[in-house]
Design a protein around this motif. Structure first.
Motif, short mmCIF file in Angstrom:
data_model
loop_
_atom_site.label_atom_id
_atom_site.label_comp_id
_atom_site.label_asym_id
_atom_site.label_seq_id
_atom_site.Cartn_x
_atom_site.Cartn_y
_atom_site.Cartn_z
N GLY A 181 -14.79 3.01 -7.47
CA GLY A 181 -14.16 2.59 -6.23
C GLY A 181 -15.14 1.84 -5.35
N PRO A 182 -14.68 1.28 -4.24
CA PRO A 182 -13.29 1.36 -3.81
C PRO A 182 -12.38 0.32 -4.48
N ASN A 183 -12.99 -0.74 -5.08
CA ASN A 183 -12.17 -1.82 -5.65
C ASN A 183 -12.10 -1.72 -7.17
N SER A 194 0.82 -1.21 0.00
CA SER A 194 0.00 0.00 0.00
C SER A 194 0.86 1.26 0.00
N THR A 236 -5.88 -6.36 -7.87
CA THR A 236 -6.96 -5.52 -7.36
C THR A 236 -6.38 -4.32 -6.62
N THR A 291 -15.64 5.97 -2.89
CA THR A 291 -16.58 5.59 -3.96
C THR A 291 -16.88 6.76 -4.90
N THR A 340 -7.42 -1.12 -4.22
CA THR A 340 -8.48 -0.62 -3.34
C THR A 340 -8.08 0.77 -2.83
N THR A 378 -4.25 0.34 -1.82
CA THR A 378 -3.74 -0.99 -1.50
C THR A 378 -3.82 -1.88 -2.74
N PRO A 401 -14.04 3.18 2.62
CA PRO A 401 -13.94 2.97 1.17
C PRO A 401 -14.24 4.26 0.40
N THR A 420 -8.96 3.81 -0.20
CA THR A 420 -9.69 4.20 1.01
C THR A 420 -9.21 5.57 1.47
#
Ligand code: CU
Length: 306
Positions: free
Chosen positions: A269-271, A198, A221, A232, A223, A207, A230, A225
């Motif tokens: 987001g978040p992923n 991260s 993946t 978005t 992510t 991350t 999270p 934050t």
């Protein structure tokens, strides 16, 4: 006793010679910025093209088309060539890098296809993988591009042009070509940060999950934050919620990681899912660019590829 002495001296001399040679090698390695010396360019090119052809091709996989570009370390491919008069640029102030792409006929290419909203993607990276810049140059009618670079630290830099001709023999093919630029001055090498999963930037934590393997397509993946929550509200940036580029420690080989997450409005987001294919093992410096509230953020972390 008398006879052994010359032998001892020879061994001592040989050892001294080895030590001297080792010291020279270390000195040469230490000043990696010397790779920009005139005449060194061609050596780098031939070795890079050899490694490029040796790496497995996955160019026919969906979304993997950019992986067929090779590692970007050559200034020429399939008759196309990145040309520039700018072998040196001044240190510590904004500088314009002018370049052109010539086609198989030797003439400047002026017809480029739009890829990720731009006709030309340009990257600058220092030999120690610091100083990342990703910009979109403007083209004059004669095919001359001007990349307005932010201040460059002294040392050796590699300038990458990523483009797709829209006519001619290479129509529709993706190219990444590069040239080396020397920035005069006292160059200090920054050690590559240790591999990490991260990185923080502008209050965001990014991350990365996944186990990239050399020359293999692997899911990755990302992510995002903020304050442990999270994120978005990622906005589209160049048709993606995160733009990932990576450069290989040692040779600054280039890789572009393509998103598999579809863009749909200002609520990414978040992923975020990516196809990672990094052609060689070792450490890669990964630059993750994403946009929120109209502001571009660039996080960087070191990824170890097995
Ligand atoms: Cu770009």
């Amino acid at each position: 006793m008398f006879n052994s002495r010359p032998a001892v001296r020879r061994r001592a001399l040989a050892a001294a010679g080895t030590a001297a040679a080792l010291a020279l090698t270390l000195a040469a390695c230490g000043s990696s910025d010397d790779s920009s010396m005139p005449g060194m360019d061609h050596g780098a090119k031939s070795s890079s093209s050899a490694s490029a052809s040796a790496s497995p091709s996955t160019g026919d996989m969906p979304g993997m088309d950019h992986m067929a570009d090779g590692n970007g370390l050559s200034d020429t491919k399939d008759g196309y060539r990145l040309t520039s008069q700018d072998a040196t640029l001044p240190a510590s102030k904004q500088a314009a890098y002018r370049f052109a792409v010539t086609g198989p006929d030797g003439k400047p290419v002026t017809d480029f296809a739009v890829d990720q909203t731009k006709r030309m993607h340009f990257y600058a990276i220092r030999s120690d993988l610091t100083g990342f810049q990703h910009i979109h140059p403007a083209m004059a009618a004669d095919g001359t591009w001007t990349a307005d670079l932010a201040a460059l630290a002294p040392g050796s830099w590699r300038m990458f042009a990523s483009f797709t001709p829209d006519s001619g023999a290479g129509k529709g093919d993706d190219f990444v070509l590069s040239r080396i630029v020397t920035v005069p001055g006292t160059a200090t090498k920054t050690p590559l940060p240790a591999a990490a999963s991260s990185a923080d930037v502008d209050g965001y934590a990014v991350t990365v999950k996944g186990e990239p393997m050399a020359g293999m397509a692997q899911p990755l993946t990302v992510t995002v934050t903020k304050d442990g929550k999270p994120v978005t509200d990622l906005q589209p940036y160049l048709d993606t919620y995160a733009h990932l580029t990576a450069f290989h420690e040692g040779d600054t080989a280039f890789a572009h990681l393509h998103p598999t997450t579809k863009v749909d409005g200002d609520h990414g987001g978040p992923n975020l899912a990516f196809h990672a294919e990094l052609p060689t093992s070792g450490n890669w410096r990964l630059f993750l660019q994403f946009q929120t509230g109209g502001k571009l953020h660039t996080a960087a972390l070191t990824l170890n590829v097995g």
